[in-house]
Design a protein around this motif. Structure first.
Motif, PDB file in Angstrom:
ATOM      1  N   GLY A  22       0.807  -1.220   0.000  1.00 46.49           N
ATOM      2  CA  GLY A  22       0.000   0.000   0.000  1.00 46.49           C
ATOM      3  C   GLY A  22       0.836   1.263   0.000  1.00 46.49           C
ATOM      4  O   GLY A  22       0.299   2.372   0.045  1.00 46.49           O
ATOM      5  N   ILE A  23       2.169   1.134  -0.023  1.00 43.46           N
ATOM      6  CA  ILE A  23       3.009   2.329  -0.016  1.00 43.46           C
ATOM      7  C   ILE A  23       3.861   2.369  -1.289  1.00 43.46           C
ATOM      8  O   ILE A  23       4.640   1.450  -1.559  1.00 43.46           O
ATOM      9  CB  ILE A  23       3.906   2.361   1.243  1.00 43.46           C
ATOM     10  CG1 ILE A  23       3.003   2.524   2.474  1.00 43.46           C
ATOM     11  CG2 ILE A  23       4.902   3.516   1.157  1.00 43.46           C
ATOM     12  CD1 ILE A  23       3.736   2.754   3.746  1.00 43.46           C
ATOM     13  N   GLY A  24       3.644   3.415  -2.086  1.00 43.85           N
ATOM     14  CA  GLY A  24       4.421   3.587  -3.306  1.00 43.85           C
ATOM     15  C   GLY A  24       5.565   4.542  -3.060  1.00 43.85           C
ATOM     16  O   GLY A  24       5.740   5.039  -1.948  1.00 43.85           O
ATOM     17  N   PRO A  25       6.357   4.832  -4.098  1.00 44.63           N
ATOM     18  CA  PRO A  25       7.526   5.707  -3.942  1.00 44.63           C
ATOM     19  C   PRO A  25       7.184   7.098  -3.405  1.00 44.63           C
ATOM     20  O   PRO A  25       7.934   7.650  -2.584  1.00 44.63           O
ATOM     21  CB  PRO A  25       8.101   5.803  -5.353  1.00 44.63           C
ATOM     22  CG  PRO A  25       7.277   4.953  -6.230  1.00 44.63           C
ATOM     23  CD  PRO A  25       6.247   4.248  -5.432  1.00 44.63           C
ATOM     24  N   LYS A  26       6.025   7.635  -3.827  1.00 46.27           N
ATOM     25  CA  LYS A  26       5.674   8.996  -3.380  1.00 46.27           C
ATOM     26  C   LYS A  26       5.387   9.041  -1.891  1.00 46.27           C
ATOM     27  O   LYS A  26       5.911   9.889  -1.163  1.00 46.27           O
ATOM     28  CB  LYS A  26       4.447   9.504  -4.139  1.00 46.27           C
ATOM     29  CG  LYS A  26       4.810  10.174  -5.449  1.00 46.27           C
ATOM     30  CD  LYS A  26       3.598  10.836  -6.059  1.00 46.27           C
ATOM     31  CE  LYS A  26       3.863  11.196  -7.498  1.00 46.27           C
ATOM     32  NZ  LYS A  26       2.626  11.459  -8.234  1.00 46.27           N
ATOM     33  N   THR A  27       4.523   8.105  -1.440  1.00 50.93           N
ATOM     34  CA  THR A  27       4.201   8.051  -0.019  1.00 50.93           C
ATOM     35  C   THR A  27       5.455   7.757   0.785  1.00 50.93           C
ATOM     36  O   THR A  27       5.679   8.347   1.859  1.00 50.93           O
ATOM     37  CB  THR A  27       3.150   6.955   0.247  1.00 50.93           C
ATOM     38  OG1 THR A  27       2.105   7.123  -0.690  1.00 50.93           O
ATOM     39  CG2 THR A  27       2.579   7.049   1.639  1.00 50.93           C
ATOM     40  N   PRO A 116      -3.657 -19.079  -6.330  1.00 46.24           N
ATOM     41  CA  PRO A 116      -2.704 -19.494  -7.371  1.00 46.24           C
ATOM     42  C   PRO A 116      -2.222 -18.325  -8.233  1.00 46.24           C
ATOM     43  O   PRO A 116      -1.064 -18.294  -8.625  1.00 46.24           O
ATOM     44  CB  PRO A 116      -3.506 -20.485  -8.214  1.00 46.24           C
ATOM     45  CG  PRO A 116      -4.596 -20.971  -7.341  1.00 46.24           C
ATOM     46  CD  PRO A 116      -4.899 -19.865  -6.377  1.00 46.24           C
ATOM     47  N   LEU A 117      -3.116 -17.364  -8.499  1.00 47.80           N
ATOM     48  CA  LEU A 117      -2.737 -16.253  -9.372  1.00 47.80           C
ATOM     49  C   LEU A 117      -1.664 -15.372  -8.734  1.00 47.80           C
ATOM     50  O   LEU A 117      -0.891 -14.729  -9.433  1.00 47.80           O
ATOM     51  CB  LEU A 117      -3.957 -15.411  -9.729  1.00 47.80           C
ATOM     52  CG  LEU A 117      -4.939 -16.095 -10.693  1.00 47.80           C
ATOM     53  CD1 LEU A 117      -6.206 -15.290 -10.850  1.00 47.80           C
ATOM     54  CD2 LEU A 117      -4.275 -16.334 -12.040  1.00 47.80           C
ATOM     55  N   PHE A 121       0.253 -21.155  -2.689  1.00 50.97           N
ATOM     56  CA  PHE A 121      -0.276 -22.512  -2.784  1.00 50.97           C
ATOM     57  C   PHE A 121      -0.316 -23.150  -1.406  1.00 50.97           C
ATOM     58  O   PHE A 121       0.154 -22.555  -0.429  1.00 50.97           O
ATOM     59  CB  PHE A 121       0.590 -23.335  -3.746  1.00 50.97           C
ATOM     60  CG  PHE A 121       0.681 -22.723  -5.113  1.00 50.97           C
ATOM     61  CD1 PHE A 121      -0.322 -22.923  -6.051  1.00 50.97           C
ATOM     62  CD2 PHE A 121       1.754 -21.904  -5.455  1.00 50.97           C
ATOM     63  CE1 PHE A 121      -0.249 -22.341  -7.304  1.00 50.97           C
ATOM     64  CE2 PHE A 121       1.834 -21.310  -6.709  1.00 50.97           C
ATOM     65  CZ  PHE A 121       0.824 -21.524  -7.638  1.00 50.97           C
ATOM     66  N   GLU A 151     -11.161 -16.351  -2.446  1.00 48.02           N
ATOM     67  CA  GLU A 151      -9.958 -17.052  -1.986  1.00 48.02           C
ATOM     68  C   GLU A 151     -10.226 -17.791  -0.674  1.00 48.02           C
ATOM     69  O   GLU A 151      -9.787 -18.917  -0.487  1.00 48.02           O
ATOM     70  CB  GLU A 151      -8.780 -16.080  -1.775  1.00 48.02           C
ATOM     71  CG  GLU A 151      -8.087 -15.633  -3.035  1.00 48.02           C
ATOM     72  CD  GLU A 151      -8.827 -14.510  -3.733  1.00 48.02           C
ATOM     73  OE1 GLU A 151      -9.737 -13.936  -3.101  1.00 48.02           O
ATOM     74  OE2 GLU A 151      -8.522 -14.220  -4.903  1.00 48.02           O
TER      75      GLU A 151
ATOM     76  N   SER B  98      -0.463   6.185  -5.869  1.00 45.64           N
ATOM     77  CA  SER B  98       0.784   6.750  -5.341  1.00 45.64           C
ATOM     78  C   SER B  98       1.999   5.945  -5.804  1.00 45.64           C
ATOM     79  O   SER B  98       3.100   6.447  -5.872  1.00 45.64           O
ATOM     80  CB  SER B  98       0.733   6.800  -3.818  1.00 45.64           C
ATOM     81  OG  SER B  98       0.559   5.497  -3.311  1.00 45.64           O
ATOM     82  N   ASN B  99       1.792   4.666  -6.151  1.00 46.03           N
ATOM     83  CA  ASN B  99       2.943   3.881  -6.598  1.00 46.03           C
ATOM     84  C   ASN B  99       3.199   4.022  -8.100  1.00 46.03           C
ATOM     85  O   ASN B  99       3.985   3.270  -8.680  1.00 46.03           O
ATOM     86  CB  ASN B  99       2.770   2.408  -6.224  1.00 46.03           C
ATOM     87  CG  ASN B  99       1.569   1.775  -6.916  1.00 46.03           C
ATOM     88  OD1 ASN B  99       0.996   2.345  -7.837  1.00 46.03           O
ATOM     89  ND2 ASN B  99       1.201   0.605  -6.475  1.00 46.03           N
ATOM     90  N   ARG B 172      -7.301 -19.241 -12.409  1.00 47.21           N
ATOM     91  CA  ARG B 172      -6.742 -19.818 -11.193  1.00 47.21           C
ATOM     92  C   ARG B 172      -6.241 -21.237 -11.399  1.00 47.21           C
ATOM     93  O   ARG B 172      -5.162 -21.602 -10.972  1.00 47.21           O
ATOM     94  CB  ARG B 172      -7.847 -19.918 -10.148  1.00 47.21           C
ATOM     95  CG  ARG B 172      -7.738 -18.870  -9.153  1.00 47.21           C
ATOM     96  CD  ARG B 172      -8.641 -19.208  -8.007  1.00 47.21           C
ATOM     97  NE  ARG B 172      -8.983 -17.952  -7.424  1.00 47.21           N
ATOM     98  CZ  ARG B 172     -10.048 -17.708  -6.726  1.00 47.21           C
ATOM     99  NH1 ARG B 172     -10.916 -18.671  -6.530  1.00 47.21           N
ATOM    100  NH2 ARG B 172     -10.261 -16.543  -6.241  1.00 47.21           N
ATOM    101  N   ALA B 175      -3.042 -21.391 -13.416  1.00 47.75           N
ATOM    102  CA  ALA B 175      -1.871 -21.029 -12.612  1.00 47.75           C
ATOM    103  C   ALA B 175      -1.475 -22.195 -11.710  1.00 47.75           C
ATOM    104  O   ALA B 175      -0.291 -22.499 -11.545  1.00 47.75           O
ATOM    105  CB  ALA B 175      -2.167 -19.780 -11.779  1.00 47.75           C
ATOM    106  N   LEU B 176      -2.482 -22.853 -11.154  1.00 47.51           N
ATOM    107  CA  LEU B 176      -2.219 -23.988 -10.263  1.00 47.51           C
ATOM    108  C   LEU B 176      -1.638 -25.168 -11.049  1.00 47.51           C
ATOM    109  O   LEU B 176      -0.699 -25.823 -10.595  1.00 47.51           O
ATOM    110  CB  LEU B 176      -3.521 -24.383  -9.551  1.00 47.51           C
ATOM    111  CG  LEU B 176      -3.445 -25.543  -8.560  1.00 47.51           C
ATOM    112  CD1 LEU B 176      -2.429 -25.273  -7.469  1.00 47.51           C
ATOM    113  CD2 LEU B 176      -4.819 -25.796  -7.940  1.00 47.51           C
ATOM    114  N   GLN B 189      -5.613 -29.600  -4.248  1.00 44.18           N
ATOM    115  CA  GLN B 189      -5.931 -28.181  -4.459  1.00 44.18           C
ATOM    116  C   GLN B 189      -6.782 -27.975  -5.701  1.00 44.18           C
ATOM    117  O   GLN B 189      -7.437 -26.956  -5.865  1.00 44.18           O
ATOM    118  CB  GLN B 189      -4.636 -27.364  -4.606  1.00 44.18           C
ATOM    119  CG  GLN B 189      -3.843 -27.263  -3.336  1.00 44.18           C
ATOM    120  CD  GLN B 189      -2.523 -26.531  -3.578  1.00 44.18           C
ATOM    121  OE1 GLN B 189      -2.459 -25.322  -3.508  1.00 44.18           O
ATOM    122  NE2 GLN B 189      -1.483 -27.290  -3.865  1.00 44.18           N
TER     123      GLN B 189
END
Lengths: 201, 401
Positions: A22-27, A116-117, A121, A151, B98-99, B172, B175-176, B189
């Motif tokens: 949640g923290i990028g370069p600017k923050t 998995p994405l 695992f 998930e 912000s990133n 999903r 990927a698994l 799984q």
């Protein structure tokens, strides 16, 4: 961020901070300069807290919650029902359940959910350790309290296949309408769940 | 139903558009690249929840808005139904994180109430006919699946939900599979994902089968009319996975819509689906992709035993696609009880005189058709008199006196 105008110590702090979720370069830069300019004792207190975090905390060897002593106070509490294990994804979920003061069993923290994405695992979660606890002894019920996300549902469904061979009863947290909510504003997925889980009166 | 009012902000070529339309055939006149197609696209966007022309919502935001301080696009329409009016709206808003990454928020509202995309189904129905559509007949199967998905999504919210859940589960599972194939791990799984795919996959397949059976028989009637009874047309559903064999059923379904409505043993289908996963597991682990399921369905256009996708002439393919669009119109009408809005982009140019006449005759059967053209001369004088005409130039629309 290899700017000659900024001392390496500051650049290093910025780079480290931006590794946080949640923290990028600017923050990260803003935080770094705040710490730099602000009361110096804030930075030192932060450093001290971080130091203690690393030095004094570890995972409980039974439930894998974060603790300062091993086993953790919950696992060491004889007044609790050690045959009832509540499985949660993160320590924060455990804290929420503790706040209710209605649960008197013990916990097991998985440290994540199957995804998995994102490359998470079964072997990345504390599943084997949970199985070992069931194999070791008198567990009469496992309460699955993973998050009601896809998930979380996937993780719960997977745990069911893994834990079925054991004699323990498998239960799942109830789901449905939030307390203080309004039926009118409930989304279809939540209402469907609430209908499915309706109770005999 | 018809579009009473359309309002666009920063959508494609339109900086700002606010226009009222009558319940009549509407002719949009203008040179190329002036905004005719974008207007049809905006209407289709509200009906489908996605653009029929692009998968990237980002592209829909007007270029100047994208570079100025207001990177958003808004599409809003008032839809007049038989009994009531509805207001549909989609807003795309881009923000800088912000990133350094950008994020695109898509907000959908029906009658001022924020809803998910699935809830858009059934509020506005359209049949879109665009110049490139003839490529559907012989193009990749994914385009034909997408076309059918767009149609079903206009009527069945549960289909949209099942489809997006299915697609998420497929990625999903892939990927698994890759992970298990390379590094081993607990095969269990796969079980919950396969169960999920069996549930949603069977449902998707059934919806497609039923819709295609009906579409096929409608399309056949139109096709025979257009060819003077010389050639029948059939839209053959070739599910990638099908335990409803023998294949003869596929043929019957095309001819007898009622067969498609007959009850199907859903549990047996799911069971067969699970077994198929088990049978192909080794191959799937090796290749790292899911090989079974409706994401690999095929739909073919057959006429007189000939596969038009492979052997059809350009003219035959045009007639087939026209028959499909007309069948879609009829299907939507039957499903919803209202005639959809017909959106025709420059399609007359591709048709011969007979088929033009046939298509224009159908304009009478709906409340509103919006036709975009560069050449008004393409339309017979008698037809033009029935239309309301608008000039489209540089993203500005003006009524033609």
């Amino acid at each position: 961020m290899s700017n000659a105008a900024i001392p390496p110590a500051v650049t290093q702090l910025i780079e480290t901070l931006s590794e946080l979720p949640g923290i990028g370069p600017k923050t990260a830069s803003r935080l770094a300069f705040y710490l730099l300019r602000g009361k110096s004792e804030l930075a030192l207190r932060l450093a001290d807290a971080l130091h203690k975090l690393v030095e004094n905390t570890r995972f409980c060897s039974i439930c894998y919650n974060i603790t300062e002593q091993d086993p953790c106070p919950i696992c060491a509490d004889p007044a609790r029902d050690h045959g009832l294990i509540c499985v949660v994804e993160e320590p924060l979920a455990l804290l929420s359940l503790e706040r209710t003061e209605q649960y008197h069993g013990v916990y097991h923290v998985l440290h994540g959910s199957l995804s998995p994405l994102e490359g998470i695992f079964a072997e990345d979660l504390r599943v084997k350790e949970l199985e070992a606890r069931l194999r070791a002894g008198d567990v009469h019920e496992v309460l699955l309290a993973t998050n009601p996300t896809s998930e979380g549902d996937y993780t719960a469904a997977y745990l069911i296949t893994r834990l079925k061979p054991f004699a323990a009863r498998l239960t799942r947290l109830g789901r449905g309408l939030p307390v203080g909510g309004d039926l009118e504003y409930a989304d279809a997925a939540t209402l469907t769940r609430a209908l499915e889980a309706r109770q005999e009166l | 139903m018809y579009i009473r009012n359309l309002s666009l902000r920063h959508f494609r070529t339109y900086a700002r558009l606010e226009i009222d339309f009558p319940a009549a055939p509407i002719l949009l006149l203008g040179a190329n690249a002036q905004g005719k197609t974008s207007l049809l696209e905006a209407i289709a966007y509200l009906a489908l929840g996605r653009s029929p022309l692009t998968n990237t919502d980002q592209q829909l935001i007007h270029w100047s808005a994208a570079t100025s301080g207001m990177p958003f696009a808004q599409v809003q329409a008032e839809v007049q139904k038989q009994q009531h009016t509805e207001v549909l709206e989609i807003v795309l808003q881009r923000s800088q994180l912000s990133n350094g990454n950008t994020r695109l928020d898509k907000r959908i509202r029906v009658n001022q109430k924020a809803v998910r995309r699935a809830a858009l189904a059934g509020h506005l129905n359209v049949v879109v006919f665009m110049p490139g559509d003839v490529a559907l007949v012989g193009g990749p199967p994914s385009a034909r699946r997408r076309n059918l998905d767009n149609l079903l999504s206009q009527v069945h919210p549960e289909y949209i939900t099942a489809l997006s859940e299915y697609q998420r589960t497929i990625s999903r599972r892939n990927a698994l599979l890759r992970h298990l194939g390379e590094r081993r791990g607990d095969m269990a799984q796969l079980d919950p994902l396969e169960e999920q795919l069996a549930q949603t996959g069977v449902m998707i397949s059934l919806y497609r089968r039923r819709a295609l059976a009906v579409l096929s028989s409608h399309a056949d009637i139109f096709h025979q009319e257009m060819t003077g009874g010389a050639a029948w047309l059939r839209l053959a559903y070739r599910p990638n996975f099908d335990s409803l064999k023998p294949p003869a059923l596929d043929y019957q379904l095309g001819l007898l819509p009622e067969v498609a409505q007959s009850p199907v043993d859903v549990d047996a289908l799911r069971q067969a689906y699970r077994e198929m996963f088990l049978r192909r597991r080794q191959e799937e682990l090796r290749r790292g992709v899911t090989l079974t399921g409706p994401h690999r369905d095929e739909i073919r256009f057959l006429s007189e035993e000939v596969d038009l996708g492979t052997y059809g002439s350009r003219g035959e393919q045009r007639t087939a696609i026209l028959a499909l669009r007309l069948a879609e119109l009829r299907w939507l009408q039957q499903q919803t009880g209202e005639a959809p809005v017909l959106l025709l982009d420059e399609v007359l140019a591709e048709l011969d005189r007979e088929r033009r006449k046939y298509l224009l005759g159908l304009v009478n059967q709906v409340e509103q058709t919006i036709l975009a053209t560069t050449d008004v001369e393409m339309f017979p004088e008698a037809f033009r008199r029935k239309t309301r005409q608008f000039e489209v130039a540089g993203g500005i629309i003006t009524p033609v006196k």
